[in-house]
Design an enzyme around this catalytic site. Structure first.
Site, PDB file in Angstrom:
ATOM      1  N   ARG A 157       0.896  -1.184   0.004  1.00  0.00           N
ATOM      2  CA  ARG A 157       0.028  -0.119  -0.021  1.00  0.00           C
ATOM      3  C   ARG A 157       0.786   1.034  -0.035  1.00  0.00           C
ATOM      4  O   ARG A 157       0.738   2.313  -0.780  1.00  0.00           O
ATOM      5  CB  ARG A 157      -0.917  -0.047   1.424  1.00  0.00           C
ATOM      6  CG  ARG A 157      -2.066  -0.844   1.057  1.00  0.00           C
ATOM      7  CD  ARG A 157      -2.956  -0.597   2.474  1.00  0.00           C
ATOM      8  NE  ARG A 157      -2.499  -1.083   3.412  1.00  0.00           N
ATOM      9  CZ  ARG A 157      -2.829  -2.499   4.277  1.00  0.00           C
ATOM     10  NH1 ARG A 157      -3.944  -2.798   3.509  1.00  0.00           N
ATOM     11  NH2 ARG A 157      -2.282  -2.750   5.105  1.00  0.00           N
ATOM     12  N   ILE A 158       1.716   1.421   1.012  1.00  0.00           N
ATOM     13  CA  ILE A 158       2.537   2.528   0.919  1.00  0.00           C
ATOM     14  C   ILE A 158       3.451   2.863  -0.256  1.00  0.00           C
ATOM     15  O   ILE A 158       3.637   3.957  -0.717  1.00  0.00           O
ATOM     16  CB  ILE A 158       3.274   2.577   2.248  1.00  0.00           C
ATOM     17  CG1 ILE A 158       2.272   2.290   3.382  1.00  0.00           C
ATOM     18  CG2 ILE A 158       4.184   3.990   2.476  1.00  0.00           C
ATOM     19  CD1 ILE A 158       2.899   2.244   5.090  1.00  0.00           C
ATOM     20  N   THR A 243      11.513   4.647   5.488  1.00  0.00           N
ATOM     21  CA  THR A 243      10.199   5.006   6.278  1.00  0.00           C
ATOM     22  C   THR A 243       9.727   3.612   6.881  1.00  0.00           C
ATOM     23  O   THR A 243       8.574   3.911   7.337  1.00  0.00           O
ATOM     24  CB  THR A 243       9.235   5.724   5.414  1.00  0.00           C
ATOM     25  OG1 THR A 243       8.829   5.149   4.290  1.00  0.00           O
ATOM     26  CG2 THR A 243       9.654   7.178   5.222  1.00  0.00           C
ATOM     27  N   ARG A 245      11.230   0.103   8.225  1.00  0.00           N
ATOM     28  CA  ARG A 245      11.898  -0.220   9.649  1.00  0.00           C
ATOM     29  C   ARG A 245      13.393  -0.293   9.664  1.00  0.00           C
ATOM     30  O   ARG A 245      13.858  -0.768   8.775  1.00  0.00           O
ATOM     31  CB  ARG A 245      11.478  -1.696  10.220  1.00  0.00           C
ATOM     32  CG  ARG A 245      10.174  -1.767  10.459  1.00  0.00           C
ATOM     33  CD  ARG A 245       9.689  -1.322  11.629  1.00  0.00           C
ATOM     34  NE  ARG A 245       8.205  -1.466  12.204  1.00  0.00           N
ATOM     35  CZ  ARG A 245       7.328  -0.645  11.903  1.00  0.00           C
ATOM     36  NH1 ARG A 245       7.643   0.495  11.199  1.00  0.00           N
ATOM     37  NH2 ARG A 245       6.325  -0.724  12.419  1.00  0.00           N
ATOM     38  N   GLU A 274      16.256   1.839  17.122  1.00  0.00           N
ATOM     39  CA  GLU A 274      15.502   3.147  17.528  1.00  0.00           C
ATOM     40  C   GLU A 274      15.446   3.128  19.266  1.00  0.00           C
ATOM     41  O   GLU A 274      14.977   2.042  19.704  1.00  0.00           O
ATOM     42  CB  GLU A 274      14.286   3.001  17.022  1.00  0.00           C
ATOM     43  CG  GLU A 274      13.488   3.942  16.525  1.00  0.00           C
ATOM     44  CD  GLU A 274      12.271   3.894  15.666  1.00  0.00           C
ATOM     45  OE1 GLU A 274      12.797   3.552  14.341  1.00  0.00           O
ATOM     46  OE2 GLU A 274      11.362   4.311  15.886  1.00  0.00           O
ATOM     47  N   HIS A 292      10.941   8.788  13.486  1.00  0.00           N
ATOM     48  CA  HIS A 292       9.786   7.919  13.509  1.00  0.00           C
ATOM     49  C   HIS A 292       8.281   8.631  13.082  1.00  0.00           C
ATOM     50  O   HIS A 292       7.340   8.416  14.189  1.00  0.00           O
ATOM     51  CB  HIS A 292       9.645   6.790  14.233  1.00  0.00           C
ATOM     52  CG  HIS A 292       8.946   5.436  13.729  1.00  0.00           C
ATOM     53  ND1 HIS A 292       9.320   4.252  14.280  1.00  0.00           N
ATOM     54  CD2 HIS A 292       8.008   5.473  12.978  1.00  0.00           C
ATOM     55  CE1 HIS A 292       8.554   3.445  13.692  1.00  0.00           C
ATOM     56  NE2 HIS A 292       7.854   3.971  12.827  1.00  0.00           N
TER      57      HIS A 292
END
Ligand code: DGY
Length: 332
Positions: A157-158, A243, A245, A274, A292
């Site tokens: 989707r992204i 964008t 992981r 992170e 993030h």
């Protein structure tokens, strides 16, 4: 299961999420987000039906083996913080928040492409610090986005929403849907897309992209997919955008590659460890570093909260939640 289900919310989620949870049951929110041990104790206590979790809460096989829960509702579309096969094995349903953050995350990928290409952060600092003394023909020159090749690692989707935006900016878009494996999108599906994209193999994507943007989930097969070898294969003029992981990119190798001038820049919203950054990353002028923020708009975070609470309430009522990553857990 009691009439009033008990929710353990590791960190408050935005409205309407908290309101929906309170309307449906008893909500326990610890004063601070629980440590690994506190989370394990809460899950194993038998006091809670569902945990409403953040990406920073880790549910490993050990914790899940001890857990007395009907489910976990993750406040995220990603769920790499949860050992899903272990949750399934213990009959624990896992919910997530797909769909509602697609556009916001694609916008952020585009923002990182543009900001790195046009050196927006460097230029902002230059201007704020009083160094701007007038227009000059070669001041802070960047790269053209229009006409450049964008390579998308992933085609979910992204990635598709990013492709649509990039095409509008005049970019040539290529993708590899399941790197490092080969082609998986059919020609018929490609022909139906309302924008032009070309499917290529992983090696070609890495070698030919002017901008390589990562849009795949973190899995054992994708950890360090972009390591020293892939980085060395990229064009020295290329820019890497992540964008998805952090651990998909070997961040130490990225710092070395950028330092040695074998890559032009990187735009990162996620990090390998992170919230820590690899040593030296923050000292590089040619990186744009965001904390993030892919889904960080007021509207999107509220929609995520609605989906997350909806999943939690459904699980507490013994149902498979509307957005479930392991519906097969009910048969266990
Ligand atoms: C997600 O949902 O997985 C993002 O990383 C945070 O919104």
């Amino acid at each position: 299961m009691t009439d009033r289900p008990n929710f353990f919310v590791t960190y408050p989620i935005p409205e309407p999420g908290m309101g929906s949870l309170r309307a449906a049951g008893l909500v326990h929110v610890p004063e601070e987000q629980p440590s690994a041990e506190e989370l394990r104790d809460a899950c194993a206590s038998g006091d809670f039906d569902v945990v409403v979790a953040q990406l920073s809460d880790r549910f490993d096989a050990d914790l899940l083996g001890a857990a007395k829960l009907a489910g976990i509702s993750n406040y995220a579309v990603g769920y790499d913080n949860i050992d899903v096969p272990a949750a399934t094995g213990h009959g624990i349903l896992v919910g997530n928040t797909p769909g509602v953050l697609t556009d916001a995350t694609a916008d952020l990928a585009m923002l990182l492409i543009l900001a790195t290409a046009r050196r927006a952060i460097e230029a902002d600092q230059f201007t704020r610090s009083g160094q701007f003394t007038g227009w000059k023909p070669e001041l802070l020159l960047g790269q053209d986005v229009s006409g450049a090749t964008l390579g998308l690692a992933g085609f979910g989707r992204i990635a598709r929403a990013t492709a649509q935006r990039a095409v509008a900016f005049g970019m040539e878009v290529t993708f590899c849907s399941h790197p490092p494996a080969g082609r998986t999108v059919t020609d018929a599906e490609l022909a139906d897309l309302p924008y032009p994209v070309r499917q290529v193999g992983w090696a070609e994507l890495v070698e030919r992209s002017d901008f390589l943007s990562v849009h795949i989930p973190l899995a054992p097969s994708t950890r360090h997919l972009i390591g020293a070898r892939a980085l060395a294969a990229m064009k020295p003029t290329a820019i890497l955008v992540n964008t998805a992981r952090g651990p998909i990119v070997d961040e130490n190798a990225l710092v070395d590659t950028l330092r040695n001038g074998h890559l032009a820049g990187a735009g990162l919203d996620v990090y390998e460890h992170e919230p820590l950054l690899a040593p030296g990353l923050a000292d590089l002028p040619n990186v744009v570093l965001l904390p993030h923020l892919g889904s960080a708009t007021t509207k999107v975070r509220a929609r995520m909260a609605e989906l997350c609470a909806g999943n939690a309430v459904a699980i507490a009522h013994g149902q498979v939640p509307p957005h479930c990553v392991n519906p097969e857990a009910v048969t266990k």
